[in-house]
Enzyme design. Structure first.
Site, PDB file in Angstrom:
ATOM      1  N   GLU A 153      10.421  -5.030   4.432  1.00 52.65           N
ATOM      2  CA  GLU A 153      10.457  -6.437   4.002  1.00 52.65           C
ATOM      3  C   GLU A 153      10.130  -6.556   2.507  1.00 52.65           C
ATOM      4  OE1 GLU A 153       8.858  -5.222   6.600  1.00 52.65           O
ATOM      5  OE2 GLU A 153       8.992  -6.549   8.350  1.00 52.65           O
ATOM      6  N   GLU A 206      -4.656  -6.932  15.202  1.00 54.48           N
ATOM      7  CA  GLU A 206      -4.159  -5.612  14.787  1.00 54.48           C
ATOM      8  C   GLU A 206      -5.283  -4.573  14.935  1.00 54.48           C
ATOM      9  OE1 GLU A 206      -0.936  -5.454  11.661  1.00 54.48           O
ATOM     10  OE2 GLU A 206      -2.455  -4.318  10.609  1.00 54.48           O
ATOM     11  N   HIS A 247      -6.003 -33.437  17.690  1.00 53.47           N
ATOM     12  CA  HIS A 247      -4.870 -34.261  18.119  1.00 53.47           C
ATOM     13  C   HIS A 247      -3.701 -33.423  18.599  1.00 53.47           C
ATOM     14  CE1 HIS A 247      -6.416 -38.204  16.872  1.00 53.47           C
ATOM     15  NE2 HIS A 247      -7.105 -37.487  15.990  1.00 53.47           N
ATOM     16  N   LYS A 270       8.423  -0.784  12.863  1.00 53.94           N
ATOM     17  CA  LYS A 270       9.062  -0.407  11.597  1.00 53.94           C
ATOM     18  C   LYS A 270      10.164   0.637  11.850  1.00 53.94           C
ATOM     19  CE  LYS A 270       4.966  -1.132   8.685  1.00 53.94           C
ATOM     20  NZ  LYS A 270       3.964  -0.535   7.813  1.00 53.94           N
ATOM     21  N   LYS A 314       0.843  -1.201   0.000  1.00 50.83           N
ATOM     22  CA  LYS A 314       0.000   0.000   0.000  1.00 50.83           C
ATOM     23  C   LYS A 314       0.879   1.252   0.000  1.00 50.83           C
ATOM     24  CE  LYS A 314      -3.658   2.053   2.786  1.00 50.83           C
ATOM     25  NZ  LYS A 314      -4.562   1.903   3.893  1.00 50.83           N
ATOM     26  N   GLY A 374      -5.007  -2.094   5.153  1.00 50.99           N
ATOM     27  CA  GLY A 374      -4.218  -3.259   4.728  1.00 50.99           C
ATOM     28  C   GLY A 374      -4.889  -4.587   5.015  1.00 50.99           C
ATOM     29  N   ARG A 375      -5.345  -4.775   6.239  1.00 54.69           N
ATOM     30  CA  ARG A 375      -5.901  -6.089   6.626  1.00 54.69           C
ATOM     31  C   ARG A 375      -7.327  -6.301   6.112  1.00 54.69           C
ATOM     32  NH1 ARG A 375      -4.794  -2.727  10.577  1.00 54.69           N
ATOM     33  NH2 ARG A 375      -6.395  -1.995  12.009  1.00 54.69           N
TER      34      ARG A 375
HETATM   35  O1  F6P Z   1       1.388  -4.755   9.672  1.00 49.22           O
HETATM   36  C1  F6P Z   1       1.229  -3.383   9.552  1.00 49.22           C
HETATM   37  C2  F6P Z   1       0.906  -2.992   8.163  1.00 49.22           C
HETATM   38  O2  F6P Z   1       0.864  -1.609   8.107  1.00 49.22           O
HETATM   39  C3  F6P Z   1      -0.404  -3.609   7.682  1.00 49.22           C
HETATM   40  O3  F6P Z   1      -1.520  -2.924   8.042  1.00 49.22           O
HETATM   41  C4  F6P Z   1      -0.166  -3.721   6.224  1.00 49.22           C
HETATM   42  O4  F6P Z   1      -1.028  -4.635   5.680  1.00 49.22           O
HETATM   43  C5  F6P Z   1       1.295  -4.145   6.190  1.00 49.22           C
HETATM   44  O5  F6P Z   1       1.881  -3.448   7.257  1.00 49.22           O
HETATM   45  C6  F6P Z   1       2.033  -3.923   4.922  1.00 49.22           C
HETATM   46  O6  F6P Z   1       2.084  -2.571   4.539  1.00 49.22           O
HETATM   47  P1  F6P Z   1       2.216  -2.159   3.029  1.00 49.22           P
HETATM   48  O7  F6P Z   1       1.082  -2.758   2.280  1.00 49.22           O
HETATM   49  O8  F6P Z   1       2.205  -0.672   3.014  1.00 49.22           O
HETATM   50  O9  F6P Z   1       3.535  -2.700   2.534  1.00 49.22           O
END
Ligand code: F6P
Length: 546
Positions: A217, A357, A388, A516, A211, A271-272
């Protein structure tokens, strides 16, 4: 800061106080005894909706509890909050944003306004662009740099930009086409190397989903993969093999991805909650636009149910209320979620982000620390594997763990023998969790199996099951894109209802943002760019790495 949501400490509400009193009057009752007291118990505790049958009768509640919980919704002005969300008001106040993932799956084309602009036409244009692209990839019309069609797709993203698409692609494996899907999220180099080791650049499409397009990462993985790609392919091949999903068009352009290959998303999609948007590109590639549309339709139907159904019959509302009942009045710390299908094995992991979250907050909408419990811990695994693994603790442990059982009447590939066994386990567990096993029953069982009488007395305490363990059963006709859409949307709305009543902001995630920032400070220290002062433990750990 906009304040479109009501602001009320729930513990000050008459219904909350009445619930606390009422709990004392029923806490010694067993769930099974409610069935004797209430001959029509199933009337208010079960819900038939579309392909869903939801049974909440095996809970520690009676009609009075139910009524007080509904009263709690009314006193919390839940109706106002739901209307504010669907109307595009900036209910994500700390980020000054509307929350409109529901606009992506609207069943009609009536207008939804953000900053006085109707967003619906733009949603449709972007969806059409995404579907047209998917058709080209799936049909083989889209060619890689050497003229071959795409066979493999790698989704590069993390959090909401990974969990939703990965979970849905796995869940809809039965509906998948020939494309091989892979997901890379973790910044771990070993993982990235494993993902690319047997890939052919000529036939692979990389979908970078972020986003913000600033996430460490995702950007690290995207850059390493780009380097790996350019060792084998020419620079001008990038446009055939890299596409992006983002709100940050400048950053995607800087990465070398053209506007044409960028699928925009909007800041009113969190995001979620974003798998319904262009973030779902990998889903639409894996199962095709038609199935993706069905997923949206199922979610849209659940939105309508949530928006229009009175609270007494509203499935997400009732499940949210039960969760609050256990979290705030019975001291339950976690909830388990057990899908009785391997296809949904990652549904609990997906909902961990959605639930924890969103509602893992300790500051109320009044800006003050709350004086009551909020977000539950969610965990689980697919049944019968879970049986199990950790059911021992649910049956005989000391902790109260309300559990959702999700099962499907019909399997996807014909195998009636297995399906019957699976469903027998599904139903037997909820019955056993409620009924338990008394000392007399355990003793009789031991006698019947020929255990010597001197051992029976010693063994019986270990063979007793207290029972009275609460469960919800969600029995769905079949796992289809449409029912999956409804199921995910159900839990999304459950999250929102709990957030409204707990008087917190469910749609921000400042807690994750801190991680972050901190990682960047340590990264600079590790690579010698800076040298910050840390606590003795952290300094010693850093020294271990030098
Ligand atoms: O985990 C925190 C967060 O901001 C989420 O809400 C989001 O889905 C994720 O990091 C990844 O962020 P981005 O889509 O900006 O890379």
């Amino acid at each position: 800061m906009p304040k479109p949501l009501p602001n009320t400490n729930p513990t000050s509400l008459p219904a909350w106080k009445a619930l606390a009193q009422h709990k004392k009057s029923i806490e010694s009752f067993q769930i099974k005894s409610f069935f004797k007291q209430e001959p029509n118990r199933l009337d208010y505790t079960t819900f038939s909706w579309e392909e869903f049958y939801v049974d909440t009768s095996k809970n520690r509640w009676d009609k009075k509890t139910f009524e007080l919980l509904i009263q709690l919704c009314n006193e919390s002005q839940l109706k106002v909050a739901i209307e504010a969300q669907f109307a595009g008001e900036k209910i994500n106040a700390t980020e000054d944003r509307a929350v409109l993932h529901t606009a992506l799956r609207k069943l009609d084309s009536s207008a939804v306004y953000v900053n006085s602009e109707n967003i619906v036409p733009e949603v449709k244009i972007v969806q059409e662009k995404m579907f047209a692209f998917c058709e080209k990839i799936i049909s083989g019309e889209w060619k890689g740099y050497s003229g071959k069609s795409i066979t493999h797709v790698v989704n590069i993203g993390i959090g909401g930009s990974d969990l939703g698409p990965a979970m849905v692609v796995e869940a809809l494996e039965h509906y998948k086409n020939h494309l091989h899907m892979r997901f890379i999220s973790n910044v771990e180099g070993d993982h990235y190397q494993e993902i690319v080791k047997d890939l052919h650049p000529e036939t692979t499409l990389f979908v970078i989903v972020s986003k913000t397009f600033t996430t460490q990462e995702t950007l690290s993985n995207a850059n390493s993969i780009r380097e790996w790609f350019l060792q084998k392919a020419p620079e001008n091949a990038i446009s055939k093999h890299f596409v992006a999903v983002s709100t940050n068009i400048e950053k995607t352009a800087a990465f070398g991805i053209s506007k044409e290959n960028t699928f925009p998303m909007n800041d009113w999609v969190g995001g979620r909650f974003s798998l319904w948007s262009t973030v779902g590109l990998s889903i639409a590639l894996a199962v095709g636009p038609l199935h993706f549309k069905k997923l949206l339709e199922g979610a849209g139907q659940m939105d309508q149910h949530f928006k229009e159904t009175p609270f007494e019959k509203n499935i997400p509302v009732v499940l949210a209320l039960l969760s609050i009942w256990y979290n705030n009045f019975w001291g339950a710390e976690s909830e388990a979620l057990i899908p009785y299908t391997q296809y949904l094995r990652n549904f609990p992991a997906y909902l961990q982000q959605g639930i924890m979250e969103s509602n893992g907050k300790s500051v109320g909408r009044d800006g003050k620390r709350v004086n009551y419990e909020t977000g539950t811990i969610i965990w689980g695994a697919s049944g019968t594997n879970a049986q199990h693994a950790f059911f021992q603790l649910i049956h005989q442990g000391t902790k109260l763990i309300p559990t959702d059982f999700i099962g499907f009447k019909k399997e996807l590939k014909k195998n009636p023998d297995h399906q019957q066994k699976l469903l027998a386990n599904f139903i037997a567990q909820t019955e056993a969790l409620m009924n338990g096993k008394t000392a007399e029953e355990a003793s009789l069982e031991l006698q019947n199996s020929g255990v010597a009488s001197e051992f029976i007395k010693q063994l019986v305490p270990f063979k007793v099951f207290e029972g009275n363990k609460p469960t919800n059963t969600l029995l769905i006709d079949q796992l289809t894109p449409k029912t999956l859409g409804s199921l995910i949307a159900l839990y999304e709305h459950k999250i929102f209802v709990q957030g409204v009543i707990w008087n917190i902001y469910s749609y921000d995630q400042w807690g994750v943002e801190l991680g972050k920032q901190l990682a960047n400070v340590i990264l600079n220290d590790l690579s010698g760019i800076s040298s910050h002062k840390h606590d003795p433990s952290t300094t010693a750990l850093l020294n271990q790495l030098k």
